[in-house]
Scaffold this active site. Sequence first.
Site, PDB file in Angstrom:
ATOM      1  CB  SER A 131      -0.918   0.039   1.230  1.00 24.97           C
ATOM      2  OG  SER A 131      -1.681   1.242   1.209  1.00 24.97           O
ATOM      3  CE  LYS A 143      -3.107  -2.400  -0.600  1.00 23.64           C
ATOM      4  NZ  LYS A 143      -4.243  -1.936  -1.418  1.00 23.64           N
ATOM      5  CD  GLU A 156      -7.542   3.272  -0.267  1.00 21.50           C
ATOM      6  OE1 GLU A 156      -6.498   2.701   0.059  1.00 21.50           O
ATOM      7  OE2 GLU A 156      -7.980   3.270  -1.435  1.00 21.50           O
ATOM      8  CG  HIS A 185      -4.989  -0.621   3.674  1.00 23.09           C
ATOM      9  ND1 HIS A 185      -5.173  -0.133   2.396  1.00 23.09           N
ATOM     10  CD2 HIS A 185      -4.203   0.293   4.295  1.00 23.09           C
ATOM     11  CE1 HIS A 185      -4.535   1.012   2.253  1.00 23.09           C
ATOM     12  NE2 HIS A 185      -3.943   1.292   3.385  1.00 23.09           N
ATOM     13  CG  ASN A 186      -7.373  -1.269  -0.684  1.00 18.86           C
ATOM     14  OD1 ASN A 186      -6.351  -1.145  -0.017  1.00 18.86           O
ATOM     15  ND2 ASN A 186      -7.375  -1.226  -2.003  1.00 18.86           N
TER      16      ASN A 186
HETATM   17  C1  6PG Z   1      -3.163   1.445  -1.888  1.00 16.14           C
HETATM   18  C2  6PG Z   1      -4.465   1.719  -2.650  1.00 16.14           C
HETATM   19  C3  6PG Z   1      -4.533   0.971  -3.961  1.00 16.14           C
HETATM   20  C4  6PG Z   1      -5.954   1.054  -4.569  1.00 16.14           C
HETATM   21  C5  6PG Z   1      -6.026   2.012  -5.707  1.00 16.14           C
HETATM   22  C6  6PG Z   1      -7.422   2.028  -6.358  1.00 16.14           C
HETATM   23  O1  6PG Z   1      -3.257   0.898  -0.787  1.00 16.14           O
HETATM   24  O2  6PG Z   1      -2.112   1.822  -2.424  1.00 16.14           O
HETATM   25  O3  6PG Z   1      -5.526   1.252  -1.824  1.00 16.14           O
HETATM   26  O4  6PG Z   1      -4.196  -0.386  -3.704  1.00 16.14           O
HETATM   27  O5  6PG Z   1      -6.283  -0.150  -5.121  1.00 16.14           O
HETATM   28  O6  6PG Z   1      -5.721   3.251  -5.179  1.00 16.14           O
HETATM   29  O7  6PG Z   1      -8.406   1.776  -5.417  1.00 16.14           O
HETATM   30  P1  6PG Z   1      -9.979   1.833  -5.803  1.00 16.14           P
HETATM   31  O8  6PG Z   1     -10.109   1.880  -7.312  1.00 16.14           O
HETATM   32  O9  6PG Z   1     -10.562   0.560  -5.273  1.00 16.14           O
HETATM   33  O10 6PG Z   1     -10.512   3.071  -5.172  1.00 16.14           O
END
Ligand code: 6PG
Length: 493
Positions: free
Chosen positions: A139, A193, A200, A196-197
């Site tokens: 990430s 991960k 996010e 984590h997303n």
């Molecule tokens: C990271 C981000 C990355 C993510 C992209 C697009 O941890 O660096 O989470 O992995 O996949 O930024 O994310 P989305 O298209 O799902 O918003």
Amino acid sequence: MTSTAANDGSRAQAQIGVTGLAVMGSNLARNLARHGHTVAVHNRSKAKTDVLIADHGSEGNFIPSESIADFVASLELPRRVLIMVKAGDPTDAVINELADAMEPGDIIIDGGNARFTDTIRREAAMRERGLHFVGAGVSGGEVGALEGPSIMPGGSVESYKSLGPLLESISAHVDGIPCCAHIGTDGSGHFVKMVHNGIEYSDMQLIGEAYDLMRRVLGYSAAEIAAVFREWNAGELESYLVEITAEVLDKIDPQTGKALVDVIVDAAEQKGTGRWTVQSALDLGVPVTGIAEAVFARALSGSRAQRAATRGLTGGDLPSADEALAGRDADAFVEDIRLALFGSKVIAYAQGFDQITAGSVEHNWGVKPVDLATIWRGGCIIRARFLNRIRDAYTENPELLSLILDPYFRDAVGGALGSWRRVVTTAVTLGIPTPGFSSSLAYYDGLRADRLPAALTQGQRDYFGAHTYERIDAPVGKKFHILWSEGGAEVEA
Ligand code: 6PG
């Protein structure tokens, strides 16, 4: 410099190889080389390899190869290969090609955003062939890959013994501690991960709701809201996402001279990791309500045809913003929003950590929440000051049943409630959607409630489906049923 042969004329030996040299892969290869590792590099189309060497070959020791065979042959034993290609079938294709060229004891690392269930499958298949397979969440985006990401490797303990020093050397560091740790076995790295997303997505939705309220209730400009986020970033909300929000809101569109955010189409996209998080949470029975609302908010924003048809629907008899604020001045409302954002953010992380704990139990991974709090403090997209507090919380009590039971978070959330309730009330009164703030508050109130309407749900289920219920005055697990259509007597199920 670029090596092609060792002193004795044999192929130079690289400590690690990277195949898949799009920006993320190239930047990770550069990061590894900058840290003194000899890096074998390969890409399906040789052009990308040539560009990497031409533009960055002087940054360290690279061994470029055109074929997978040469690429594998240029690696020291045990061979370590990092795959940075598109998740799904492309990853499977590269794995199989590598596996045919590698030997027992070698290590294949998938650094893409693979679905953790694919990683579980792949790890088992590679283990059959004597190979280690490591699904590693990475990430921090392209900048993080080059300057120090947060790295979440799963896989065997043995593979981490070989990989750990390499990955820790290139990860971000906070207080001298690497933002990389062995997460647990097989798919655990990609699982965390994914979560984590999910966090996010929730974080971004909550920030969006805070922005929207300042825009629509207070009439603030993008630049004025940028200043508010910049101020918040100096306090307990300090985080990468708050920091970049100020940057995005300050950006002027060169074509129109307007704030860039005002010329961007309001339809959020998603590659899928947030969706996967919610699907997994449904299977695990973990209410990640804030994350789910964030995923659905993106979907709603993207339903353009439906929105075009529904956009003009009445909001009812709405008061003015001043009436809704009922005498509260702008600064007071901004502070209310800050506290609502903080409280909702705590819920997002609490739900995410609950899901990680549930996933670890389900898959017997042995994931330690404190490890995630530690390695998410830097490098990753959700890096934030309050991850230090989460780390303290799980250090103090590794078995915490919810983050909101930690004294710091219990008191911080408790102190935010007045503001949080005012913000949700104001939003509802003015017809402004705040699914993140509202669902997070409802989740908190659900957790703290003495009695929930689920008692009635159980009665309904027993009435139409004879699905039974438990009694508050009987031993846990003892089931009862009413003979609803046969006189109404209660029987033990
Ligand atoms: C990271 C981000 C990355 C993510 C992209 C697009 O941890 O660096 O989470 O992995 O996949 O930024 O994310 P989305 O298209 O799902 O918003």
